[in-house]
Structure formats: C-alpha cells, structure tokens
Design an enzyme around this catalytic site. Sequence first.
Site, PDB file in Angstrom:
ATOM      1  N   LYS A  67     -35.693   5.520  16.384  1.00  0.00           N
ATOM      2  CA  LYS A  67     -36.698   6.592  16.463  1.00  0.00           C
ATOM      3  C   LYS A  67     -37.985   6.313  15.688  1.00  0.00           C
ATOM      4  O   LYS A  67     -38.791   7.203  15.459  1.00  0.00           O
ATOM      5  CB  LYS A  67     -36.135   7.958  16.020  1.00  0.00           C
ATOM      6  CG  LYS A  67     -34.895   8.376  16.763  1.00  0.00           C
ATOM      7  CD  LYS A  67     -35.103   8.384  18.248  1.00  0.00           C
ATOM      8  CE  LYS A  67     -34.105   7.515  18.933  1.00  0.00           C
ATOM      9  NZ  LYS A  67     -34.486   7.200  20.316  1.00  0.00           N
ATOM     10  N   HIS A 133     -31.753  -3.163  15.387  1.00  0.00           N
ATOM     11  CA  HIS A 133     -31.854  -2.156  14.326  1.00  0.00           C
ATOM     12  C   HIS A 133     -31.194  -2.675  13.047  1.00  0.00           C
ATOM     13  O   HIS A 133     -31.099  -1.949  12.068  1.00  0.00           O
ATOM     14  CB  HIS A 133     -31.146  -0.862  14.739  1.00  0.00           C
ATOM     15  CG  HIS A 133     -31.843  -0.088  15.820  1.00  0.00           C
ATOM     16  ND1 HIS A 133     -33.206   0.105  15.854  1.00  0.00           N
ATOM     17  CD2 HIS A 133     -31.353   0.581  16.896  1.00  0.00           C
ATOM     18  CE1 HIS A 133     -33.522   0.836  16.922  1.00  0.00           C
ATOM     19  NE2 HIS A 133     -32.415   1.132  17.564  1.00  0.00           N
TER      20      HIS A 133
HETATM   21  P1  A3P Z   1     -40.387  11.852  19.232  1.00  0.00           P
HETATM   22  O1  A3P Z   1     -38.940  12.222  19.309  1.00  0.00           O
HETATM   23  O2  A3P Z   1     -41.009  12.286  17.932  1.00  0.00           O
HETATM   24  O3  A3P Z   1     -41.185  12.281  20.405  1.00  0.00           O
HETATM   25  P2  A3P Z   1     -37.533   4.895  19.515  1.00  0.00           P
HETATM   26  O4  A3P Z   1     -38.336   4.277  20.591  1.00  0.00           O
HETATM   27  O5  A3P Z   1     -37.507   4.083  18.264  1.00  0.00           O
HETATM   28  O6  A3P Z   1     -36.207   5.355  19.976  1.00  0.00           O
HETATM   29  O7  A3P Z   1     -38.351   6.196  19.070  1.00  0.00           O
HETATM   30  C1  A3P Z   1     -38.507   7.279  19.932  1.00  0.00           C
HETATM   31  C2  A3P Z   1     -39.725   8.055  19.495  1.00  0.00           C
HETATM   32  O8  A3P Z   1     -40.904   7.364  19.918  1.00  0.00           O
HETATM   33  C3  A3P Z   1     -39.766   9.424  20.144  1.00  0.00           C
HETATM   34  O9  A3P Z   1     -40.472  10.248  19.209  1.00  0.00           O
HETATM   35  C4  A3P Z   1     -40.553   9.123  21.393  1.00  0.00           C
HETATM   36  O10 A3P Z   1     -41.122  10.243  22.010  1.00  0.00           O
HETATM   37  C5  A3P Z   1     -41.618   8.175  20.856  1.00  0.00           C
HETATM   38  N1  A3P Z   1     -42.186   7.313  21.895  1.00  0.00           N
HETATM   39  C6  A3P Z   1     -41.547   6.724  22.930  1.00  0.00           C
HETATM   40  N2  A3P Z   1     -42.407   6.020  23.679  1.00  0.00           N
HETATM   41  C7  A3P Z   1     -43.621   6.146  23.108  1.00  0.00           C
HETATM   42  C8  A3P Z   1     -44.924   5.662  23.437  1.00  0.00           C
HETATM   43  N3  A3P Z   1     -45.123   4.907  24.513  1.00  0.00           N
HETATM   44  N4  A3P Z   1     -45.944   6.004  22.638  1.00  0.00           N
HETATM   45  C9  A3P Z   1     -45.758   6.784  21.555  1.00  0.00           C
HETATM   46  N5  A3P Z   1     -44.546   7.281  21.186  1.00  0.00           N
HETATM   47  C10 A3P Z   1     -43.494   6.969  21.959  1.00  0.00           C
END
Ligand code: A3P
Length: 321
Positions: A67, A133
């Site tokens: 995340k 991770h």
């Molecule tokens: P939120 O839950 O705050 O919206 P990961 O990719 O490490 O699993 O993290 C997911 C987080 O990154 C989520 O945050 C998601 O919405 C956000 N996210 C995914 N794709 C993204 C993008 N292209 N640009 C910005 N944030 C993104």
Amino acid sequence: EEEKLSLKSDFHEELLQSLPKEKGWITQYLYLYQQFWYRPTLIQPTITFQKHFQAKHDDIVIASLPKAGTTWLKALAFATMKRHHFIPSQNDHPLLHSNPHTIVPYFETNIGDNPSVIPDLSTLPEPRMFGTHLPFPSLSNSIHNSNCKIIYICRNPFDTFISYWHFSNNIVPSPLPTLTLEEAFERYSEGIHPFGPFWSHVLGYWKASKDTPNKVLFLKYEDLKADINFELKRMAQFLDCPFSEGEESGGVIDSIIELCSFKKMKELEINKNGKALDGVENKYYFRKGETGDWVNYFSPWMTEKLSKIIKEKLSECSLSF
Ligand code: A3P
C-alpha cells in the site's frame, strides 16, 4: 484453517511452529521471521527465493511495503525501462491490457506453483523486473552481491495504514472476520502487519539508499504525487536510461505519466474486472490514490499515538511525514 491448508511440507509446519506468532490481518496469524511479520503462506516461498534466486546484473527490483504505491511504481518503472520496445503512447501497450502486478511479479508470491522450487527465470526478457515486499536484509544474497538495482517506495505511514486497512478488509477470506479500525490500528502501531514493522522496513531501505545510492533509490509516494515529472526523470537517470531532450520535448515523459496515472489505470477493463496472479481482484489496488486521506479516519488519540511512535522509531534518519 487457512494456514493449515497452506502447509505444504513437514518442514514448513515445523518451522512455523518454531516462530513467534500474533493475531494477523487477512490470515489468522502472522509469524515473525527474520524480525518481520509474515503471512504463513509466504514463508516457504521466501526461503526458496532467498536460497535459490540468481540475480542478473541488470535486474530491477521494485520494493515496498504493501500500500505504499507499489502498483504505480511498477507501472512507471516498466513503462520507462521498456519504452523503446513498448511505445508509451500506443494503444497496444502491455499496461493497457495487464495489471502491473502481472507484468512485474513478486518474488515471494507470484513465482512458480511449488513454494519449495524456484522456476527457471533465466529466459525472461532482460532487463528482468520483479517486485518484492521483503525487507532489505532478507533479500537474497545474490541481490545484495550483484549490481542489480532496487527502487523502494515509501509512503506516509498514516495513509499506508488506512489503505491497508481497506485493502485487507476487502480481500479477507471468509470466515475470517474483517478488522475494525481500532483493532487494525492496535496491531499496526505495534508493528504487527504483513512485512512490518513499518519503521524497520523503511529504515532498512533508507540506510541502504544512503550507503549505496547507485544500488538503491528511495522514493516517496507523496513526492511522486507532488512532482511526478521530476521524480520520473530521477528514476530514469538512476536506471541508466535517462530521457533525452528529444524524448522530453516529444512528449514521452508525459505519455508515461498519463499511461500510469491513477485515473487512467483505474478505468481500464483489466483493472475493473480482472484478477492478479495471486487471485486478488485488481480493482482493490485502486481506491482513492490521494495523499492525506487518513485525516478522514484518525481520531486525535490515534494521530498522537502514531506520530509519537514514528518520530521515535525514525529518529535516527532524516525522514519525516
Ligand atoms: P489508497 O488506498 O490510499 O487509494 P499498492 O500499490 O502498494 O498496493 O498501494 C495501493 C495504493 O496506491 C492505494 O492507495 C491505491 O489507490 C494507490 N494507487 C494505485 N495506483 C495508483 C496510481 N496509478 N497513482 C497513484 N496512486 C495509486
């Protein structure tokens, strides 16, 4: 029950029984392995990876806590690195048809069917790109000893926590319960969350980026949100494939930014209705994509508690959130 089903060997069972455990998220328990908390199904593949993975000098590793912005970084790094092969503005670009986690698989979850055996990865197109991770000290020696490059993305722990809380409640398999915000917060602030503690994970990569800046690039989600153009150029430079002036004026950087933008990715059919390699529905990787959403959830005591912990734990570095 889920853990029991996942036990693939006696060795694994014995190992699990020897590890400290605490109540988990998504799984019933999390296990402490090499000072970090793991879902039980990830321990055997992690050991296999640590023992057998052979890095190549031009491999690229995208590292993060869940995340922190992994999906975004995988997309940006892939689009940048392979831009001469896959033109970012063209509508047959792989990122338009596959989720970034399929294109850049995780070492510890996505590689191979048998968690005790590492498949032959030598024929993957080079440069190979992987996600992980795993904390820095737990990467395979082969990664530490080769010239391969690591890009780490870190995100404000408040937002990372809220994002993970939503995500884990979305994917938790029944009959395991979802966690209330307070229950999740309790665990998170003790460092008990997958690949936690947060602070140790971040510090490991942060220190490595200071000691070996050519090997580890440390990025922050907030910086990417604030100035993606600048950060993307930095990343390309680090990867030894800087954008030329012609590329910049020709709109290549802008095309990559657009291709990987939250809005664009969230609306793709594959990300609305598809599934990633580990069976998680892609839509859960795209929630809000904003910084500072945590203020809508934290009560004053939570803010105070987590701020204090983070300040204490990260006091030895110049990182602040
Ligand atoms: P939120 O839950 O705050 O919206 P990961 O990719 O490490 O699993 O993290 C997911 C987080 O990154 C989520 O945050 C998601 O919405 C956000 N996210 C995914 N794709 C993204 C993008 N292209 N640009 C910005 N944030 C993104």
